[in-house]
Write a protein that holds these residues in place. Sequence first.
Motif, PDB file in Angstrom:
ATOM      1  N   THR A 183      42.426  15.786  21.820  1.00 26.10           N
ATOM      2  CA  THR A 183      42.460  17.092  21.160  1.00 26.10           C
ATOM      3  C   THR A 183      42.566  16.945  19.637  1.00 26.10           C
ATOM      4  O   THR A 183      43.007  15.905  19.123  1.00 26.10           O
ATOM      5  N   ALA A 184      42.192  18.016  18.936  1.00 27.65           N
ATOM      6  CA  ALA A 184      42.290  18.023  17.484  1.00 27.65           C
ATOM      7  C   ALA A 184      43.742  17.880  17.027  1.00 27.65           C
ATOM      8  O   ALA A 184      44.023  17.231  16.016  1.00 27.65           O
ATOM      9  N   ILE A 239      44.664  14.263  17.025  1.00 29.17           N
ATOM     10  CA  ILE A 239      44.069  13.599  15.864  1.00 29.17           C
ATOM     11  C   ILE A 239      44.864  13.922  14.607  1.00 29.17           C
ATOM     12  O   ILE A 239      45.131  13.030  13.775  1.00 29.17           O
ATOM     13  N   GLU A 247      37.353  17.069  13.560  1.00 26.39           N
ATOM     14  CA  GLU A 247      36.456  17.485  14.637  1.00 26.39           C
ATOM     15  C   GLU A 247      35.661  16.307  15.189  1.00 26.39           C
ATOM     16  O   GLU A 247      35.562  16.126  16.417  1.00 26.39           O
ATOM     17  N   SER A 277      37.921  13.878  17.076  1.00 29.55           N
ATOM     18  CA  SER A 277      38.323  14.441  18.359  1.00 29.55           C
ATOM     19  C   SER A 277      37.233  14.235  19.405  1.00 29.55           C
ATOM     20  O   SER A 277      37.512  13.841  20.545  1.00 29.55           O
TER      21      SER A 277
END
Length: 272
Positions: free
Chosen positions: A34-35, A38, A25, A28
């Motif tokens: 975006t997660a 990542i 999180e 990101s």
Amino acid sequence: MPTASQARRDRILKLATTTGLASVEELSQTLGVTASTIRRDLAKLTAEGHLARTYGGAVSLSAHPEASLRQRIGEAYEAKWAIARWAASQIGAGETVLLDAGSTVGALAHELRTAKGLTVATTGVTALQELSDAPGVHVECLGGTLRPLSQGFVGPLTEAALERMTFDRVFLGTDGVTAEYGICEADLRQTRLKELMARRAEHVYVLAHAAKLGLRPFHAWASLPPGWTLVTDATADPGSLAALRERGVRVVLVEPAPEDPAAQAAVEPLPR
């Protein structure tokens, strides 16, 4: 010139090395992707041997100085509390238990605040703070020389106090776990004390989130008696777990359940 994805992965690795923890999180938000991007980056860095995955992120495998207890509290947060809840469920009323220093064992101490008829001896300042006003818990402090970084007592005074008690269970923290060497710490006084603690208890548990498996950040090691139990989270590396099982280690894998705050666990039978 490196590609955008390579530059991003280089930055992720730098952040993980300097802070000790890379959260999906946070990364990101920091990197503006975006997660899922990542997670793909973390998977590639893990496959290349630069990172070890944790619940919700990753940590660097590069050598780094010993982190303070304050720095470690937020590391693998969900996994630590799942491990702590499972460990607390193993303790029966009227038992005498020994708690090590460390953030995961400190979380276990918090889970024991409502226990009844329990005796807890500890070398950790965090456990003392958590249990100092717990009405159903009798607390024994194994004092000695305080290590500021770990907020734990070590040394001859701690060892002398330890020799005067035995325990139903001991719960140990660690900086790293390997099948070959045992558990790792920054200081030889810590590893000597952990070995003595393990010898005084009927059941020995090591509480370590998945990123600590196979990790060798320092050169001081404690070997534990046969049949000890590793309590870790479900993201643990299967190869590391297999090597530990071959050495007779019992493995407990915990995973927080979204619908239930209590940890779910897959527990292997005790070795015969």
